[in-house]
Design a protein around this motif. Structure first.
Motif, PDB file in Angstrom:
ATOM      1  N   ALA A  16      15.864 -14.955 -45.272  1.00 20.00           N
ATOM      2  CA  ALA A  16      17.533 -15.038 -44.706  1.00 20.00           C
ATOM      3  C   ALA A  16      18.077 -16.046 -45.301  1.00 20.00           C
ATOM      4  O   ALA A  16      19.398 -16.034 -44.815  1.00 20.00           O
ATOM      5  CB  ALA A  16      17.358 -15.424 -42.960  1.00 20.00           C
ATOM      6  N   HIS A  17      17.604 -17.150 -46.038  1.00 19.46           N
ATOM      7  CA  HIS A  17      18.477 -18.356 -46.507  1.00 19.46           C
ATOM      8  C   HIS A  17      17.958 -18.504 -47.875  1.00 19.46           C
ATOM      9  O   HIS A  17      16.783 -18.210 -48.314  1.00 19.46           O
ATOM     10  CB  HIS A  17      18.060 -19.505 -45.701  1.00 19.46           C
ATOM     11  CG  HIS A  17      18.295 -19.358 -44.428  1.00 19.46           C
ATOM     12  ND1 HIS A  17      19.666 -19.674 -43.675  1.00 19.46           N
ATOM     13  CD2 HIS A  17      17.772 -18.972 -43.138  1.00 19.46           C
ATOM     14  CE1 HIS A  17      19.435 -19.306 -42.329  1.00 19.46           C
ATOM     15  NE2 HIS A  17      18.607 -18.924 -42.148  1.00 19.46           N
ATOM     16  N   GLY A  18      18.702 -19.206 -48.703  1.00 20.50           N
ATOM     17  CA  GLY A  18      18.451 -20.141 -49.927  1.00 20.50           C
ATOM     18  C   GLY A  18      17.493 -19.332 -50.938  1.00 20.50           C
ATOM     19  O   GLY A  18      17.515 -18.152 -51.297  1.00 20.50           O
ATOM     20  N   ILE A  39      12.222 -15.804 -39.534  1.00 20.52           N
ATOM     21  CA  ILE A  39      12.238 -15.991 -38.039  1.00 20.52           C
ATOM     22  C   ILE A  39      13.885 -16.280 -37.584  1.00 20.52           C
ATOM     23  O   ILE A  39      13.970 -15.752 -36.452  1.00 20.52           O
ATOM     24  CB  ILE A  39      11.770 -17.381 -37.790  1.00 20.52           C
ATOM     25  CG1 ILE A  39      11.354 -17.472 -36.254  1.00 20.52           C
ATOM     26  CG2 ILE A  39      12.585 -18.499 -38.451  1.00 20.52           C
ATOM     27  CD1 ILE A  39      10.843 -18.835 -35.889  1.00 20.52           C
ATOM     28  N   ASP A  40      14.683 -16.116 -38.414  1.00 17.91           N
ATOM     29  CA  ASP A  40      16.291 -16.345 -38.003  1.00 17.91           C
ATOM     30  C   ASP A  40      16.737 -15.084 -37.792  1.00 17.91           C
ATOM     31  O   ASP A  40      17.496 -14.298 -38.841  1.00 17.91           O
ATOM     32  CB  ASP A  40      16.923 -17.220 -39.007  1.00 17.91           C
ATOM     33  CG  ASP A  40      18.249 -17.558 -38.592  1.00 17.91           C
ATOM     34  OD1 ASP A  40      18.824 -17.118 -37.632  1.00 17.91           O
ATOM     35  OD2 ASP A  40      19.005 -18.643 -39.045  1.00 17.91           O
ATOM     36  N   GLU A  41      16.743 -14.363 -36.792  1.00 16.06           N
ATOM     37  CA  GLU A  41      17.365 -13.029 -36.570  1.00 16.06           C
ATOM     38  C   GLU A  41      18.775 -12.913 -36.669  1.00 16.06           C
ATOM     39  O   GLU A  41      19.274 -12.006 -37.384  1.00 16.06           O
ATOM     40  CB  GLU A  41      16.867 -12.354 -35.346  1.00 16.06           C
ATOM     41  CG  GLU A  41      17.323 -11.020 -34.922  1.00 16.06           C
ATOM     42  CD  GLU A  41      16.764 -10.510 -33.745  1.00 16.06           C
ATOM     43  OE1 GLU A  41      16.794  -9.286 -33.655  1.00 16.06           O
ATOM     44  OE2 GLU A  41      16.193 -11.139 -32.840  1.00 16.06           O
ATOM     45  N   SER A  42      19.523 -13.908 -36.239  1.00 18.02           N
ATOM     46  CA  SER A  42      20.911 -13.949 -36.315  1.00 18.02           C
ATOM     47  C   SER A  42      21.472 -13.883 -37.829  1.00 18.02           C
ATOM     48  O   SER A  42      22.328 -13.174 -38.180  1.00 18.02           O
ATOM     49  CB  SER A  42      21.523 -14.904 -35.498  1.00 18.02           C
ATOM     50  OG  SER A  42      20.969 -16.343 -35.740  1.00 18.02           O
ATOM     51  N   ARG A  43      20.628 -14.730 -38.634  1.00 17.11           N
ATOM     52  CA  ARG A  43      21.195 -14.868 -39.778  1.00 17.11           C
ATOM     53  C   ARG A  43      21.001 -13.570 -40.685  1.00 17.11           C
ATOM     54  O   ARG A  43      21.722 -13.266 -41.551  1.00 17.11           O
ATOM     55  CB  ARG A  43      20.300 -15.933 -40.724  1.00 17.11           C
ATOM     56  CG  ARG A  43      20.811 -15.921 -41.944  1.00 17.11           C
ATOM     57  CD  ARG A  43      21.927 -16.653 -42.640  1.00 17.11           C
ATOM     58  NE  ARG A  43      22.069 -16.812 -44.162  1.00 17.11           N
ATOM     59  CZ  ARG A  43      23.217 -17.099 -44.452  1.00 17.11           C
ATOM     60  NH1 ARG A  43      24.337 -17.343 -43.690  1.00 17.11           N
ATOM     61  NH2 ARG A  43      23.294 -17.293 -45.747  1.00 17.11           N
ATOM     62  N   LEU A  44      19.869 -12.971 -40.451  1.00 19.71           N
ATOM     63  CA  LEU A  44      19.384 -11.753 -41.160  1.00 19.71           C
ATOM     64  C   LEU A  44      20.637 -10.617 -40.668  1.00 19.71           C
ATOM     65  O   LEU A  44      21.020  -9.925 -41.537  1.00 19.71           O
ATOM     66  CB  LEU A  44      18.047 -11.167 -40.510  1.00 19.71           C
ATOM     67  CG  LEU A  44      16.908 -11.791 -41.390  1.00 19.71           C
ATOM     68  CD1 LEU A  44      15.614 -11.447 -40.464  1.00 19.71           C
ATOM     69  CD2 LEU A  44      16.824 -11.505 -42.992  1.00 19.71           C
ATOM     70  N   LYS A  45      21.053 -10.673 -39.380  1.00 18.96           N
ATOM     71  CA  LYS A  45      21.830  -9.830 -38.989  1.00 18.96           C
ATOM     72  C   LYS A  45      23.130  -9.876 -39.779  1.00 18.96           C
ATOM     73  O   LYS A  45      24.112  -8.997 -40.094  1.00 18.96           O
ATOM     74  CB  LYS A  45      22.045  -9.787 -37.627  1.00 18.96           C
ATOM     75  CG  LYS A  45      21.047  -9.170 -36.487  1.00 18.96           C
ATOM     76  CD  LYS A  45      21.283  -9.400 -35.248  1.00 18.96           C
ATOM     77  CE  LYS A  45      20.148  -8.656 -34.363  1.00 18.96           C
ATOM     78  NZ  LYS A  45      20.229  -8.835 -32.810  1.00 18.96           N
ATOM     79  N   ASP A  46      23.757 -11.480 -39.889  1.00 23.48           N
ATOM     80  CA  ASP A  46      24.916 -11.750 -40.613  1.00 23.48           C
ATOM     81  C   ASP A  46      24.912 -11.201 -41.946  1.00 23.48           C
ATOM     82  O   ASP A  46      25.908 -10.898 -42.595  1.00 23.48           O
ATOM     83  CB  ASP A  46      25.186 -13.067 -40.367  1.00 23.48           C
ATOM     84  CG  ASP A  46      25.487 -13.468 -38.972  1.00 23.48           C
ATOM     85  OD1 ASP A  46      25.724 -12.765 -38.069  1.00 23.48           O
ATOM     86  OD2 ASP A  46      25.488 -14.619 -38.649  1.00 23.48           O
ATOM     87  N   VAL A  58      16.364  -1.666 -48.734  1.00 25.40           N
ATOM     88  CA  VAL A  58      16.581  -3.004 -47.846  1.00 25.40           C
ATOM     89  C   VAL A  58      16.136  -2.636 -46.413  1.00 25.40           C
ATOM     90  O   VAL A  58      16.571  -1.728 -45.737  1.00 25.40           O
ATOM     91  CB  VAL A  58      18.002  -3.631 -47.902  1.00 25.40           C
ATOM     92  CG1 VAL A  58      17.885  -4.482 -47.145  1.00 25.40           C
ATOM     93  CG2 VAL A  58      18.385  -3.831 -49.378  1.00 25.40           C
ATOM     94  N   ARG A  59      15.220  -3.294 -45.969  1.00 25.31           N
ATOM     95  CA  ARG A  59      14.670  -3.539 -44.331  1.00 25.31           C
ATOM     96  C   ARG A  59      14.588  -5.100 -44.046  1.00 25.31           C
ATOM     97  O   ARG A  59      14.588  -5.758 -44.999  1.00 25.31           O
ATOM     98  CB  ARG A  59      13.203  -2.537 -44.096  1.00 25.31           C
ATOM     99  CG  ARG A  59      13.208  -1.369 -44.854  1.00 25.31           C
ATOM    100  CD  ARG A  59      14.294  -0.446 -43.612  1.00 25.31           C
ATOM    101  NE  ARG A  59      13.808   0.993 -43.802  1.00 25.31           N
ATOM    102  CZ  ARG A  59      14.261   1.664 -44.692  1.00 25.31           C
ATOM    103  NH1 ARG A  59      15.102   1.203 -45.771  1.00 25.31           N
ATOM    104  NH2 ARG A  59      13.637   3.018 -44.653  1.00 25.31           N
ATOM    105  N   THR A  60      14.831  -5.207 -42.680  1.00 27.85           N
ATOM    106  CA  THR A  60      14.707  -6.606 -42.285  1.00 27.85           C
ATOM    107  C   THR A  60      13.498  -6.687 -41.214  1.00 27.85           C
ATOM    108  O   THR A  60      13.512  -5.624 -40.563  1.00 27.85           O
ATOM    109  CB  THR A  60      16.038  -7.182 -41.908  1.00 27.85           C
ATOM    110  OG1 THR A  60      16.660  -6.122 -40.926  1.00 27.85           O
ATOM    111  CG2 THR A  60      16.975  -7.029 -42.931  1.00 27.85           C
TER     112      THR A  60
END
Length: 269
Positions: A16-18, A39-46, A58-60
């Motif tokens: 989800a990051h970097g 682990i960061d669900e909100s970041r994946l959604k954004d 793409v899947r999350t």
């Protein structure tokens, strides 16, 4: 030499990051199917607010991969979406400074769990799935999977405040070597990429608190700059591809030469 990963299915943790996000997006751009796990669900959604993650490449998956059930669910979700897994990239990690003289082992336990044990567990379970796939397909020759762990130069450096993190990174790199030997008979390659001077999320956060570190890192890096996360992605693609078919148990350092000098007192994140 083929560097193609087109048509393969990859799981990328910490995506989800970097660095993890850069690697996962790079894989999608190169034609792979990718499960972005974090682990960061909100970041994946954004990150995928404008993308249909119910179909296509793409899947999350959101979940704490220190929990065994979440690891099993991640594998199940990947198989449900893409019917197989060929590549695993473990970028999931965290850094917490510590007092090296504090006998309380909580930080060390957390670092080992987050940075080594969770990646080892998912590597073991993913390897079993790769072996089962090969047996089902009747594949008796050729490589059946590739696992790549992302570590840092901290594994070979001794800075007091990074004691627990350094131990965890060193353990992760030893896990690469041990798994490489154990999985070689099953035709699964295991390698690692060790970085320094890369603008990871952890380094971004640290520079907000310690702006002077930027110049110190640049001065202590022979190539004279901090790398972008996507500069690791090409190396990871190489290790995942058939171009690295005779490469296993290796830790490739991507650090702009910083490890050759390392007079820098800035921790490696």
């Amino acid at each position: 030499m083929s560097l193609s990963i087109s048509g393969k299915t990859a799981i990328v943790t910490g995506a989800a990051h970097g660095i993890g996000l850069a690697i996962a997006r790079h894989f999608v751009d190169r034609g792979a199917n990718v499960m972005f796990a974090d682990i960061d669900e909100s970041r994946l959604k954004d990150e995928f607010a404008d993308t249909d993650t119910s179909e296509g490449p793409v899947r999350t998956f959101a979940g704490d991969l220190c929990q065994k059930l979440n690891v099993a669910n991640l594998l199940s979700a990947t198989i449900d979406a893409f019917d197989r897994v060929d590549i695993l990239v473990n970028t999931n990690r965290c850094f917490t400074p510590c007092d090296p003289l504090d006998p309380d082992q909580t930080v060390l336990d957390d670092m080992l769990q987050q940075n080594m044990k969770s990646s080892l567990r998912i590597s073991q379970l993913t390897a079993k799935r790769m072996i089962a796939q090969a047996e089902k397909d009747g594949r008796t020759e050729g490589e059946i999977g590739s696992i790549i762990n992302i570590s840092t130069l901290a594994s070979t450096r001794s800075q007091p405040e990074t004691l627990a993190y350094s131990i965890a990174c060193a353990a992760q790199e030893q896990a690469v070597r041990g798994l490489a030997v154990a999985l070689a008979p099953h035709r699964i390659r295991v390698n690692g990429v060790s970085f320094a001077s890369v603008m990871s999320r952890s380094l971004q956060d640290a520079l907000k608190e310690n702006a002077e570190w930027r110049e110190e890192i640049i001065e202590g890096t022979p190539l004279g700059r901090i790398a972008a996360p996507n500069e690791l992605a090409e190396t990871v693609q190489f290790l995942a591809s058939s171009g690295a078919s005779f490469t296993t148990g290796q830790i490739i350092r991507i650090d702009g030469g910083r490890g050759l000098l390392d007079a820098v007192q800035v921790p490696v994140f």
